[in-house]
Every structure is written in structure tokens, then in C-alpha cells.
Enzyme design. Structure first.
Site, PDB file in Angstrom:
ATOM      1  CG  HIS A 189      49.464  98.746 -25.761  1.00  0.00           C
ATOM      2  ND1 HIS A 189      50.254  98.228 -24.858  1.00  0.00           N
ATOM      3  CD2 HIS A 189      49.498  97.366 -26.555  1.00  0.00           C
ATOM      4  CE1 HIS A 189      50.570  97.113 -24.981  1.00  0.00           C
ATOM      5  NE2 HIS A 189      50.069  96.370 -26.133  1.00  0.00           N
ATOM      6  CB  SER A 319      26.710 120.533 -17.918  1.00  0.00           C
ATOM      7  OG  SER A 319      27.344 121.714 -17.351  1.00  0.00           O
ATOM      8  CE  LYS A 325      30.649 118.294 -20.663  1.00  0.00           C
ATOM      9  NZ  LYS A 325      30.666 117.355 -19.753  1.00  0.00           N
ATOM     10  CD  GLU A 332      29.700 110.319 -15.544  1.00  0.00           C
ATOM     11  OE1 GLU A 332      28.980 110.698 -14.398  1.00  0.00           O
ATOM     12  OE2 GLU A 332      30.207 110.805 -16.500  1.00  0.00           O
TER      13      GLU A 332
END
Ligand SMILES: O=C(O)C[C@H](O)C(=O)O
Length: 465
Positions: A189, A319, A325, A332
């Protein structure tokens, strides 16, 4: 641009002079400017090349076509399969739902190229081969297009999809074995749960892919059934005796794959349940791959403010504005592919539902979507494997920190002091921001020695691999 005149039963049509196609292809080009340029997958054209060659051999063997015509058809089909005429198939998916215009495109290209091979220029004298009478002999679009679809899909799954998934599956298995003793906290959960090992967690992904591969392989026998020989409505009108079985044997011989004639040609023309079935397995794989991609990107999140239990390869700057980053880009791409496969599944299911009477007329869209899914899943697995999975490493420091800080290690005390006292320890530790050990002793439920002996994460992972 220079044109020549081609004719069909409706009259004359201007066709660009340097093209091999004829009147019906040109009409389709003019009448269906939907998402042009060409979008009928070349794999289907190649499927047609196999079946036209097989039909010529069968017709010849059964006395319906002279050997010179057989050899010319076969020669052009071989040229098509060598990729020599890829630019001669300009049609779009969004044409007639039977794929008649693509069938005629292949018939016309074979006929015109055969004319050239016979030493003539296109349009000069009588045609060496008639597109309908010779190249399309004993055939209809209604049985050729589904045959081309099945050949294309079978080959794609065998050559791209299964190898790609297997490559990723094998890497995950290797990593699962490598990290079989790395104990970490589990999550259910989205919340802290009892511990397990990274090996156990990854073994779940391996099993998902094993089941997905099995599901996909289970669909191949249906896909191996070919409609050819059914002609217009499944009865086999205008075919010589023995044609359906023999033509499938030739296709099996030319492709090296176990194609057989469909037991029931009415099903093979009017329903594409085999495609619904195969794409169902591709969808299952997309579901599995989506979980794997999501889990890995969340487990690798951070580097400072996320879960950060896994380290994945830093492949490129993430980025354009935030210096330093790095993003989980392979996850993705993989999960975007899964989204596309889900969309394709809807189109295929809707198409599959539309078999009206003797013919399903959603053939091109079903074929194109399945081929896209099969290619994308295969490619995405290889990309994810090579640029992410192979480089996965545990972040031991972070794993230990989160494991030792977890309140759910208290579950080990259930069998010693009971659920209620264990819950009191966890709740108090959570409220006071203290450790389980501190509160367990302070509440007088266990001694320090008992706690040390009973609450050991490595003893809580069971024996399941
Ligand atoms: O093109 C064919 O061979 C048949 C066509 O699809 C039709 O059934 O009208």
C-alpha cells in the site's frame, strides 16, 4: 512529373512514370489521403511477397499457371523480400478494411516488374502478367491480407519481441541471484511493511516475464493458421483442388516457420480472434513491464529526497535547467511504450469485434497496431536492459538506514508477545520518534537480549527465493 496511363475496370488513371504500381494503387493514393505518406507496414508487404510466391508455386504445381509465369512472380517476390522495391508500396492503413488496395498494390508491382524482367518497358505491348488473373490467381484480398498479417506478426514476435523480452528477463534473473542476500524493507500500500531481499523482489519481475512469454508463445499456434485458400468468403471458390493445404506448405517452406492451413477458413476471414489473442498476451507483457519500470524508478528515486534504494545508470543529463539532475529516462520510455500498447489493445479489440457476416473489415488497423506493439515491446526491453537493468546496483547505505528505521520490524514480535503489545510498541515509537527497541524495553514487553534475538531483519525474509 511525367506520367503514364494505367487501366483498370473503371478506366484510365495517370500513374507517375517511374513507379511500378498501377491504376488501383494510384486510385487508393488519391482517395485515401489519410495520414499519408505510406503507413502500411512493410512487414505486411513482405508477408504478401511470401504468399504470392507460394500461390504461384501451388498454382503451377496444380496445373493452373505456366512455369514461366511462376518463375517471374517468384523472382519479383524475392526482389521485394530483398528490400529492392520498398518505395513501391505507398498506401496508408486507412483504406479499404479488407486491404484490397494493398493486395492490388502488390499484384500490380509484381506484374509491372515482371514485364521489365521480360525485357519490356512498362506499358509496352501486352502485359506479361495480369495482376488479377495471374498474380492474384486462386486468391482474394479476403484471404491474402489475413495471411500476410499472420506471417508478419509471427515473424515479428519470433524475431523481435521474444528475444527482447528474454534478454531483459535474463538480466533481471542474474541481478536477482546477485542480490539474493541484500535485505531491505518491503512496502505494501506504498507503506512500510516487513523485510524481503532484493533478490526476492526482482524474482517477482522475472516470474512476470516468464508468464508473459509463455502467454505469448501459447498464441503462436493460432497465429500459424493461414486463411489462404478461403478466397472471397471462406469456401475456396476458384481454387484448384488441394490448393489451401499445399500453399501453406510452400509458405512454411519459404519462411522456415510452422505455418499451416487454417482448419476453418470462415473464422480466418471473418474473425481475427488470433490477433486479439496475441495482442492480449502483448498487453499482459505491457502490464508487467509497466510495473517493473515504475518500481525501479521509484526505488531509484532521489538522490537525496527519494527512496534511493537502487542506483541506476546515469545515461544523460536529465534537465535543461537543473544542473546535475539525472532522470530515470529508460523507465519513462518503457512505461510510455506500455501506454501505447494499451491504446493499441483497445483499437485491436474494437477491430476484432467488427467481423460482419463473412468478413472482418478492420484488417489494416489491427495488423498495424499489433506489429507496432510487438516491435515496441521488443525494442523497449532491449533498450531498458542495456541502458538500465544491467547497471542496477543496490545502495547498501540507504537500504540499511531505511530497514533499521522501519517500524514494521515489530511484526517479528507477534509470535512472542502478541499483536496488541507489538502494536503498542510500534505506535509509541512512531509517536515519540524513537526506536522500536527503546520503546519495547521501556514498555517492559521485552528485555534487550530478547529484542536483539527476536528482531533480526535477515531472519524475517523467509525461505522463498
Ligand atoms: O478484394 C477482394 O478480393 C474482395 C473484397 O474484399 C470484397 O469482399 O469485396
Amino acid at each position: 512529373m511525367k506520367y503514364r496511363i494505367e487501366k483498370d475496370t473503371m478506366g484510365e488513371v495517370e500513374v507517375p512514370e517511374d513507379k511500378l504500381w498501377g491504376a488501383q494503387t494510384e486510385r487508393s493514393r488519391n482517395n485515401f489521403k489519410i495520414g499519408a505518406p505510406a503507413s502500411i507496414p512493410l512487414e505486411i508487404v513482405y508477408g504478401f511477397a511470401y504468399l504470392k510466391k507460394a500461390a504461384a508455386y501451388t498454382n503451377c504445381e496444380l496445373g493452373a499457371l505456366p512455369i514461366e509465369k511462376r518463375d517471374l512472380i517468384a523472382q519479383v517476390c524475392d526482389e521485394i523480400l530483398e528490400g529492392k522495391h520498398d518505395d513501391q508500396f505507398p498506401l496508408v492503413i486507412w483504406q479499404t478494411g479488407s486491404g484490397t488496395q494493398s493486395n492490388m498494390n502488390v499484384n500490380e508491382v509484381i506484374a509491372n516488374r515482371a514485364h521489365q524482367l521480360a525485357g519490356k518497358t512498362i506499358g509496352e505491348g501486352e502485359k506479361t502478367l495480369q495482376p488479377n488473373d495471374d498474380v492474384n490467381k486462386s486468391q482474394s484480398s479476403n484471404d491474402t491480407f489475413p495471411t500476410g498479417m499472420h506471417i508478419a506478426a509471427y515473424k515479428k514476435i519470433l524475431e523481435v519481441t521474444i528475444p527482447g523480452i528474454t534478454q531483459l528477463r535474463d538480466t533481471l534473473k542474474k541481478k536477482s541471484d546477485e542480490f539474493k542476500d541484500v535485505v531491505k524493507i518491503g512496502r505494501t500500500h506504498f507503506m512500510d511493511a516487513t523485510p524481503l531481499t532484493i533478490g526476492q523482489e526482482l524474482s517477482g519481475y522475472v516470474s512476470q516475464l516468464d508468464h508473459g512469454l509463455k502467454a505469448l508463445e501459447n498464441t503462436l499456434p493460432h497465429l500459424a493458421e493461414l486463411a489462404l485458400g478461403g478466397t472471397a468468403v471462406g469456401t475456396g471458390l476458384n481454387t484448384p483442388k488441394g490448393y489451401a493445404k499445399r500453399v501453406s506448405e510452400f509458405i512454411a517452406q519459404f519462411t522456415g516457420l510452422p505455418f499451416i492451413t487454417a482448419e476453418n477458413k470462415f473464422e480466418a476471414l471473418a474473425a481475427h480472434d488470433a490477433f486479439v489473442e496475441t495482442h492480449g498476451a502483448l498487453k499482459q507483457l505491457a502490464v508487467s513491464l509497466n510495473k517493473i519500470g515504475n518500481d525501479i524508478r521509484m526505488l531509484a528515486s532521489g538522490p537525496r529526497s527519494g527512496i534511493g534504494e537502487l542506483i541506476i545508470p546515469a545515461n544523460e543529463p536529465g534537465s535543461s535547467i537543473m544542473p546535475g539532475k539525472v532522470n530515470p529516462t529508460q523507465c519513462e520510455a518503457l512505461t510510455m511504450v506500455c501506454a501505447q500498447v494499451m491504446g493499441n489493445d483497445v483499437a485491436i479489440n474494437v477491430g476484432g469485434m467488427q467481423g460482419h457476416f463473412e468478413l472482418n473489415v478492420f484488417k489494416p488497423v489491427m495488423a498495424a497496431n499489433l506489429l507496432q506493439s510487438a516491435q515496441l515491446i521488443g525494442d523497449a526491453c532491449v533498450s531498458f536492459d542495456e541502458h538500465c537493468a544491467q547497471g542496477i546496483e543496490p545502495n547498501h547505505k540507504r537500504i540499511t538506514e531505511l530497514l533499521n528505521n522501519s517500524l514494521m520490524l515489530v511484526t517479528a514480535l507477534n509470535t512472542k508477545i502478541g499483536y496488541y503489545k507489538a502494536a503498542e510498541i510500534a505506535n509509541t515509537a512512531h509517536k515519540n520518534g524513537t526506536t522500536l527497541k527503546h520503546e519495547a524495553i521501556a514498555l517492559g514487553h521485552v528485555t534487550e537480549e530478547e529484542f536483539e534475538e527476536w528482531v533480526k531483519p535477515e531472519d524475517m525474509v523467509g525461505s522463498l527465493k
